[in-house]
Design a protein around this motif. Structure first.
Motif, PDB file in Angstrom:
ATOM      1  N   GLY A  20       5.334 -58.363  52.213  1.00  0.00           N
ATOM      2  CA  GLY A  20       4.555 -59.428  51.825  1.00  0.00           C
ATOM      3  C   GLY A  20       2.555 -59.008  52.654  1.00  0.00           C
ATOM      4  N   ALA A  21       2.800 -58.849  53.738  1.00  0.00           N
ATOM      5  CA  ALA A  21       1.995 -58.265  54.587  1.00  0.00           C
ATOM      6  C   ALA A  21       1.632 -56.827  54.485  1.00  0.00           C
ATOM      7  CB  ALA A  21       2.370 -58.749  55.900  1.00  0.00           C
ATOM      8  N   VAL A  22       2.377 -55.998  54.625  1.00  0.00           N
ATOM      9  CA  VAL A  22       2.448 -54.969  54.011  1.00  0.00           C
ATOM     10  C   VAL A  22       1.784 -54.686  52.895  1.00  0.00           C
ATOM     11  CG1 VAL A  22       2.936 -52.177  53.576  1.00  0.00           C
ATOM     12  CG2 VAL A  22       4.149 -53.920  55.660  1.00  0.00           C
ATOM     13  N   ALA A  23       2.230 -55.588  51.602  1.00  0.00           N
ATOM     14  CA  ALA A  23       1.300 -55.326  50.667  1.00  0.00           C
ATOM     15  C   ALA A  23      -0.597 -56.186  50.492  1.00  0.00           C
ATOM     16  CB  ALA A  23       2.078 -56.024  49.238  1.00  0.00           C
ATOM     17  N   LEU A  24      -0.412 -56.892  52.034  1.00  0.00           N
ATOM     18  CA  LEU A  24      -2.097 -57.222  51.828  1.00  0.00           C
ATOM     19  C   LEU A  24      -2.981 -56.554  52.413  1.00  0.00           C
ATOM     20  CD1 LEU A  24      -1.429 -61.091  51.666  1.00  0.00           C
ATOM     21  CD2 LEU A  24      -2.251 -60.092  50.156  1.00  0.00           C
ATOM     22  N   MET A  60       7.382 -58.090  46.137  1.00  0.00           N
ATOM     23  CA  MET A  60       7.333 -59.352  46.959  1.00  0.00           C
ATOM     24  C   MET A  60       7.622 -60.452  45.971  1.00  0.00           C
ATOM     25  SD  MET A  60       5.895 -62.299  48.478  1.00  0.00           S
ATOM     26  CE  MET A  60       4.258 -61.530  48.272  1.00  0.00           C
ATOM     27  N   LEU A  61       6.766 -60.760  45.170  1.00  0.00           N
ATOM     28  CA  LEU A  61       6.789 -62.060  44.447  1.00  0.00           C
ATOM     29  C   LEU A  61       8.110 -62.091  43.567  1.00  0.00           C
ATOM     30  CD1 LEU A  61       3.617 -61.980  43.164  1.00  0.00           C
ATOM     31  CD2 LEU A  61       4.360 -63.379  44.802  1.00  0.00           C
ATOM     32  N   VAL A  62       8.727 -60.694  43.299  1.00  0.00           N
ATOM     33  CA  VAL A  62       9.970 -61.290  42.326  1.00  0.00           C
ATOM     34  C   VAL A  62      11.181 -61.396  43.142  1.00  0.00           C
ATOM     35  CG1 VAL A  62      11.457 -59.812  41.098  1.00  0.00           C
ATOM     36  CG2 VAL A  62       9.395 -60.120  40.104  1.00  0.00           C
ATOM     37  N   GLY A  63      11.158 -60.789  44.328  1.00  0.00           N
ATOM     38  CA  GLY A  63      12.379 -61.377  45.343  1.00  0.00           C
ATOM     39  C   GLY A  63      12.181 -62.210  46.018  1.00  0.00           C
TER      40      GLY A  63
END
Length: 292
Positions: A20-24, A60-63
Motif C-alpha cells: 500500500g505504501a508503494v502504491a500511494l 493491495m485492497l483485494v489482498g
C-alpha cells in the motif's frame, strides 16, 4: 477457559502495508507529474506512473480485504478488537476531514485573501499595480496574467444532479443498514445495490462534467487558481467516491454470502460511515465551489 485470541487477536506479518505504501508513493509521484505535464502541455510518464499506482493499490485492497474477511469469518476477532477497529476508522475519517480542510483552506485563502489583495484591498494598491495592473478582484477568477480566459462551471445542471444523486445514495444506504439491523436481507441487498448504482452514476456524470469543462468552457488545469482549486477539490472527492464505491461493492458481495448479522457487522458500518462522510464533503463542495 478463554483462548488467547478471544482477548485480542494479533495477525501474522503481512506484505500489504508495504504494498500500500508503494502504491500511494506511485500515485503521489504520478499524479504530481501528470498535473505538471498537463499544465505545460508536454508528454511524459506521469500518467503511466499514476496508473501503475492505482493498479498496485487495487491489488493491495483485494489482498488485504481477503485476509480481513477470512480472519473475521474464522471467529478470530473479539469485542476488544472491535473497539480498536472503531477507533481506527474514526481516526481515519478524522484524517480525511483534515485532508479536505486543507483544500478548503486553500480555496478560502485564494478567494478571501489573495484575490482581494491583488485587487488593491487592505492598502495593497502597490501590490495590484506591480503584480497585475488593471486586475479586478472577482471570483471565479476567469482570467490569468498570461491572458488565458475560461468560463466558470455553473451550479445548475450536472453539479446539482450529482448532489441529488449523492444525497439519495445516503438515504438508500441508511435503509440498507436498517435492513441489516432488522435482518431484512432483501431490503439490505436491494438498497445497497441501488447505492452502488448511484455511486457509479455519479462518477460517470463527473467524467461528463470534466469533458464539458475542457471542451466547451475552456476550464482546465491551466486556468489559473480557479481551475486549479476546482479540479483539486472535485478530483480528490471523485477519488474518494471511487474508493467508497469499491468498498460498497465488496460489502455487497459479502452480503450475498451472508457474512453479516444484525449484531456483528462493523465492516458494513465502517463502509457506511465513509460513504456518509463523502456525501457531507460533496455538499460543502457544492456550496463553496459551485454556488458561492
Amino acid at each position: 477457559m478463554q483462548q488467547e485470541y478471544e482477548r485480542y487477536y494479533v495477525p501474522a506479518q503481512s506484505i500489504w502495508p508495504i504494498v500500500g505504501a508503494v502504491a500511494l508513493f506511485l500515485i503521489a509521484v504520478g499524479a504530481g507529474n501528470y498535473v505538471i505535464e498537463a499544465t505545460k502541455g508536454e508528454p511524459g510518464y506521469g500518467g503511466y506512473i499514476l496508473l501503475a499506482g492505482i493498479v498496485t493499490l487495487l491489488v493491495m485492497l483485494v489482498g488485504w480485504f481477503k485476509n480481513q474477511i477470512d480472519e473475521s469469518m474464522s471467529g478470530l476477532y473479539s469485542d476488544q478488537l472491535g473497539r480498536s477497529y472503531r477507533q481506527g476508522m474514526s481516526w481515519f475519517i478524522f484524517s480525511e476531514v483534515m485532508f479536505f480542510a486543507a483544500f478548503f483552506g486553500a480555496l478560502f485563502y485564494a478567494r478571501a485573501i489573495a484575490v482581494p489583495w491583488l485587487g488593491g484591498a487592505s492598502n495593497n494598491a502597490m501590490t495590484n499595480e506591480v503584480l497585475w495592473p488593471g486586475f479586478e478582484a472577482m471570483w471565479p477568477l476567469i482570467s490569468t496574467p498570461g491572458g488565458t480566459s475560461t468560463e466558470a462551471m455553473g451550479a445548475w445542471g450536472l453539479p446539482t444532479i450529482n448532489t441529488v444523486i449523492l444525497l439519495v445514495s445516503s438515504v438508500t444506504l441508511h435503509f440498507a443498514h436498517v435492513g441489516l439491523e432488522e435482518n431484512k436481507r432483501k431490503q439490505l441487498s436491494w438498497m445497497l445495490g441501488v447505492t452502488i448504482l448511484l455511486g457509479l452514476i455519479f462518477l460517470v456524470l463527473q467524467v461528463e462534467e470534466y469533458i464539458h469543462a475542457y471542451q466547451e468552457l475552456g476550464l482546465t488545469l491551466q486556468s489559473g487558481v480557479y481551475g486549479n482549486t476546482f479540479f483539486m477539490l472535485t478530483g480528490f472527492h471523485g477519488m474518494h467516491v471511487t474508493l467508497g464505491t469499491i468498498i460498497l461493492i465488496v460489502l455487497f458481495f459479502r452480503v450475498l454470502k451472508g457474512h453479516f448479522t444484525p449484531k456483528d457487522h462493523f465492516a458494513f458500518q465502517a463502509g457506511a460511515w465513509y460513504w456518509h462522510f463523502v456525501d457531507v464533503v460533496w455538499v460543502m463542495l457544492y456550496i463553496f465551489v459551485y454556488v458561492l
